[in-house]
Design an enzyme around this catalytic site. Structure first.
Site, PDB file in Angstrom:
ATOM      1  CB  ALA A 100      67.217   8.742   2.211  1.00 15.02           C
ATOM      2  CG  ASN A 103      64.127  12.261   2.504  1.00 18.79           C
ATOM      3  OD1 ASN A 103      64.888  11.400   2.923  1.00 18.79           O
ATOM      4  ND2 ASN A 103      62.820  12.156   2.575  1.00 18.79           N
ATOM      5  CE  LYS A 158      76.125   4.821   2.992  1.00 20.81           C
ATOM      6  NZ  LYS A 158      76.049   6.256   2.626  1.00 20.81           N
ATOM      7  CB  THR A 199      69.510   1.511  -2.481  1.00 18.95           C
ATOM      8  OG1 THR A 199      69.864   2.447  -3.491  1.00 18.95           O
ATOM      9  CG2 THR A 199      70.687   1.303  -1.559  1.00 18.95           C
ATOM     10  CD  GLU A 214      60.136   2.289   7.177  1.00 20.47           C
ATOM     11  OE1 GLU A 214      59.320   2.723   6.335  1.00 20.47           O
ATOM     12  OE2 GLU A 214      59.782   1.683   8.195  1.00 20.47           O
ATOM     13  N   GLY A 269      60.249   3.682  -1.052  1.00 22.71           N
ATOM     14  CA  GLY A 269      59.518   4.785  -1.670  1.00 22.71           C
ATOM     15  C   GLY A 269      58.016   4.703  -1.499  1.00 22.71           C
ATOM     16  CB  CYS A 329      59.211   8.109   1.815  1.00 19.12           C
ATOM     17  SG  CYS A 329      59.029   8.451   3.562  1.00 19.12           S
ATOM     18  CD  GLU A 351      62.533   3.178  10.421  1.00 16.75           C
ATOM     19  OE1 GLU A 351      62.264   4.240   9.845  1.00 16.75           O
ATOM     20  OE2 GLU A 351      63.690   2.717  10.503  1.00 16.75           O
TER      21      GLU A 351
HETATM   22  P1  NAD Z   1      69.387   5.901  -2.052  1.00 13.12           P
HETATM   23  O1  NAD Z   1      68.833   4.545  -2.072  1.00 13.12           O
HETATM   24  O2  NAD Z   1      70.095   6.396  -3.251  1.00 13.12           O
HETATM   25  O3  NAD Z   1      70.432   6.067  -0.851  1.00 13.12           O
HETATM   26  C1  NAD Z   1      70.078   5.822   0.490  1.00 13.12           C
HETATM   27  C2  NAD Z   1      71.319   5.437   1.265  1.00 13.12           C
HETATM   28  O4  NAD Z   1      71.827   4.194   0.782  1.00 13.12           O
HETATM   29  C3  NAD Z   1      72.463   6.420   1.151  1.00 13.12           C
HETATM   30  O5  NAD Z   1      73.098   6.512   2.422  1.00 13.12           O
HETATM   31  C4  NAD Z   1      73.364   5.760   0.132  1.00 13.12           C
HETATM   32  O6  NAD Z   1      74.720   6.152   0.222  1.00 13.12           O
HETATM   33  C5  NAD Z   1      73.222   4.296   0.506  1.00 13.12           C
HETATM   34  N1  NAD Z   1      73.524   3.327  -0.543  1.00 13.12           N
HETATM   35  C6  NAD Z   1      73.511   3.496  -1.878  1.00 13.12           C
HETATM   36  N2  NAD Z   1      73.768   2.328  -2.507  1.00 13.12           N
HETATM   37  C7  NAD Z   1      73.966   1.402  -1.535  1.00 13.12           C
HETATM   38  C8  NAD Z   1      74.243  -0.001  -1.539  1.00 13.12           C
HETATM   39  N3  NAD Z   1      74.392  -0.686  -2.687  1.00 13.12           N
HETATM   40  N4  NAD Z   1      74.344  -0.635  -0.363  1.00 13.12           N
HETATM   41  C9  NAD Z   1      74.177   0.024   0.796  1.00 13.12           C
HETATM   42  N5  NAD Z   1      73.914   1.357   0.871  1.00 13.12           N
HETATM   43  C10 NAD Z   1      73.798   2.032  -0.283  1.00 13.12           C
HETATM   44  O7  NAD Z   1      68.166   6.854  -1.664  1.00 13.12           O
HETATM   45  P2  NAD Z   1      68.154   8.446  -1.600  1.00 13.12           P
HETATM   46  O8  NAD Z   1      68.198   8.988  -2.998  1.00 13.12           O
HETATM   47  O9  NAD Z   1      69.175   8.913  -0.625  1.00 13.12           O
HETATM   48  O10 NAD Z   1      66.734   8.730  -0.946  1.00 13.12           O
HETATM   49  C11 NAD Z   1      65.563   8.860  -1.692  1.00 13.12           C
HETATM   50  C12 NAD Z   1      64.692   7.637  -1.528  1.00 13.12           C
HETATM   51  O11 NAD Z   1      64.486   7.357  -0.150  1.00 13.12           O
HETATM   52  C13 NAD Z   1      63.309   7.797  -2.119  1.00 13.12           C
HETATM   53  O12 NAD Z   1      62.955   6.656  -2.868  1.00 13.12           O
HETATM   54  C14 NAD Z   1      62.405   7.904  -0.908  1.00 13.12           C
HETATM   55  O13 NAD Z   1      61.094   7.498  -1.113  1.00 13.12           O
HETATM   56  C15 NAD Z   1      63.122   7.057   0.080  1.00 13.12           C
HETATM   57  N6  NAD Z   1      62.732   7.429   1.444  1.00 13.12           N
HETATM   58  C16 NAD Z   1      61.954   6.556   2.160  1.00 13.12           C
HETATM   59  C17 NAD Z   1      61.533   6.899   3.441  1.00 13.12           C
HETATM   60  C18 NAD Z   1      60.672   5.966   4.257  1.00 13.12           C
HETATM   61  O14 NAD Z   1      60.660   6.086   5.472  1.00 13.12           O
HETATM   62  N7  NAD Z   1      59.944   5.031   3.677  1.00 13.12           N
HETATM   63  C19 NAD Z   1      61.919   8.110   3.990  1.00 13.12           C
HETATM   64  C20 NAD Z   1      62.702   8.963   3.237  1.00 13.12           C
HETATM   65  C21 NAD Z   1      63.118   8.608   1.963  1.00 13.12           C
END
Ligand code: NAD
Length: 492
Positions: free
Chosen positions: A150, A152, A175, A231, A249, A251, A283, A461
């Site tokens: 992601a 962040n 990616k 996603t 990993e 939300g 997250c 992780e």
């Molecule tokens: P996102 O799901 O929009 O994107 C994450 C990644 O997935 C990006 O690289 C994106 O290009 C890719 N992606 C998008 N659609 C896809 C598909 N269909 N197939 C494969 N890859 C795809 O998330 P975001 O907006 O980048 O990040 C925010 C989210 O991430 C929040 O919900 C947050 O809670 C979560 N997050 C979780 C953790 C954790 O460790 N649990 C850590 C940080 C962020």
């Protein structure tokens, strides 16, 4: 001219094709930081092929001690380039420079931690029922791992995956998010400088389509994903067709619980750090503050006062305490959720709107926002906002606190503030969450496993657990006798 940041495929950095390019925008200035490739399906395929070849020809045969040497070299390079990597990340996602710098060093720490495991991956010898049998297990890498992160915390999220993947002997295709890819692409240069063989680490950029091309590839041995629930579900569905194992990993809607007996000076800091550090775009954000009745009014007023004092501004300045929201869709979502909070009847005690003042324009800023008197089932108490919005919920008893804390779709993190040792352990046992902090919040360590359950995902992780995500067990059974057996009596 806008700079181009290139992908890394089989040790090469292919030139950017303007017909397949994406711009990376600075959330503070609105300016374009750089252009990156929107990888084509063919380029994604090539990256997996390169990783597959590197696995079978080189990496699978590289001893753990050598993998560790390369990983330690990479860690040294990350430490040496921490300022540069941090600035790229801050310019892409608006996070405080002092946090992105700390995260770069923490990433290096994780590569070192897992380097220490690379030459300690052991199987077992297993005594069987017959004296003439010999049985042992071998722990083997899975092959090619797809690592998707992601926006962040790109470098830190990647270290959580790349370090154990490499230590276990896997090759990878990475990616990063198309919204904040530059620190990861720069890491690719450091991977080359450290001396990793071409193809062991490949980095592609792009959005959903590139992600789909990668996660639908049947040649993968593992997909490890950090991002949103939607996603994650799409990836798990794609992986159901190929039966590639997945780590998710996702939300959170974590409960930070303050009991009457807590040290309130520390609890106030913990509550503010839990939600407003990184502008709530983590997250693990402690986005629900559960406060026991006896200290409820005092906590609401002290947390709201602290929120009012938070200094918004340029995330690269040491004086700034909260930077802009990372991107425009994220800001829209935060505004919509604040409107939902108002509609729910909760009281805004701090923030609730974008700041006025020309010095912050055109940055995507939102004031730290506190809602008090929140119904535990209201949308702002149930849905992840991923922004600087805190929901304060009042509770009476320990049972109430546990029941409210556990009553969401998520189960990632939680916090307990109390000076009663038995209560701390009692509540820690009953919380459904991958992480429980007691009298602290948001602390992490390379040694401590991290992950969620329910809609926060699955798999772990960091910590020794993480390497298991990138290994499988092979059993080898040998007949030591020299007798010729009856073919119909060999035990199944
Ligand atoms: P996102 O799901 O929009 O994107 C994450 C990644 O997935 C990006 O690289 C994106 O290009 C890719 N992606 C998008 N659609 C896809 C598909 N269909 N197939 C494969 N890859 C795809 O998330 P975001 O907006 O980048 O990040 C925010 C989210 O991430 C929040 O919900 C947050 O809670 C979560 N997050 C979780 C953790 C954790 O460790 N649990 C850590 C940080 C962020």
């Amino acid at each position: 001219m806008t700079e181009h940041y290139r992908m890394l495929i089989d040790g090469q950095k292919p030139a950017l094709d303007p017909a397949h390019a994406l711009s990376v925008v600075n959330p503070l200035t609105g300016q374009t930081n750089a252009m990156v490739s929107d990888a084509t399906a063919e380029q994604v395929h090539d990256a997996v092929t390169a990783a597959e070849n590197a696995f079978t020809t080189v990496w699978q045969r590289t001893p753990g001690v050598e993998r560790a040497r390369l990983m330690n070299a990479l860690a040294d390079l990350i430490d040496g380039h921490a300022d540069e990597l941090a600035q790229l990340e801050t310019d892409d996602n608006g996070k405080l420079l002092r946090e992105t710098r700390t995260q770069a060093h923490f990433a290096a720490r994780n590569y070192r931690f897992f380097a220490g495991m690379a030459d300690k991956i052991f199987g077992h010898t297993i005594p069987l029922d017959s004296y003439d049998s010999f049985d042992y297990t071998v722990r083997e890498p899975l092959g090619v791992a797809a690592l998707i992160t992601a926006w962040n915390s790109p470098l830190q999220l990647l270290a959580n995956k790349l370090a154990p993947a490499l230590a276990a002997g896997n090759t990878v295709v990475i990616k990063p998010s198309e919204l904040a890819p530059r620190s990861t692409l720069r890491l690719g240069d450091l991977v080359r400088e450290a001396g990793f063989p071409p193809g062991v680490v490949n980095i592609i950029t792009g959005g959903r389509e590139a992600g789909e091309a990668l996660t639908s590839d049947p040649r993968l041995g593992r997909i490890s994903f950090t991002g949103s629930v939607g996603t994650g579900q799409a990836i798990a569905a794609a992986a159901a067709r190929t039966l590639v194992p997945v780590t998710l990993e996702l939300g959170g809607k974590s409960a930070n619980i303050v009991f009457d007996d807590a040290d309130l000076d520390r609890a106030v800091i913990g509550a503010v750090a839990g939600i407003f550090a990184a502008g709530g775009q983590t997250c693990i954000a402690g986005s629900r503050l559960l406060v026991q009745a006896g200290v409820y009014d005092e906590m609401v007023s002290r947390v709201s006062a602290r929120a009012d004092d938070i200094v918004l501004g340029d995330p690269s300045l040491d004086t700034t305490q909260m930077g802009p929201v990372a991107n425009a869709p994220q800001l829209e979502r935060i505004e919509a959720m604040i409107a939902a909070g108002r509609d729910s009847g909760a009281t805004i005690t701090s923030g609730g709107e974008r700041p006025t003042g020309s010095d912050l324009s055109p940055g995507l800023f939102m004031r730290p926002t506190v809602f008090a008197g929140v119904d535990p089932m209201a949308r702002i108490a149930q849905e992840e906002i991923f922004g600087p919005v805190l929901s304060i919920i009042r509770f009476e008893t320990e049972d109430d606190a546990v029941s409210i804390a556990n009553n969401t779709d998520f189960a990632l993190a939680s916090g307990i503030w109390t000076n009663d040792l038995s209560r701390a352990h009692r509540i820690a046992r009953r919380l459904v969450a991958g992480t429980v902090w007691v009298n602290t919040y948001r602390s992490s360590a390379a040694q401590a496993p991290f992950g969620g359950t329910k809609k926060s995902g699955y798999g772990r992780e960091r910590g020794v657990e993480a390497i298991e995500e990138y290994l499988r067990t092979k059993n080898v059974m040998i007949d030591l006798s020299d007798s010729v057996r009856d073919p119909f009596s060999i035990q199944a």
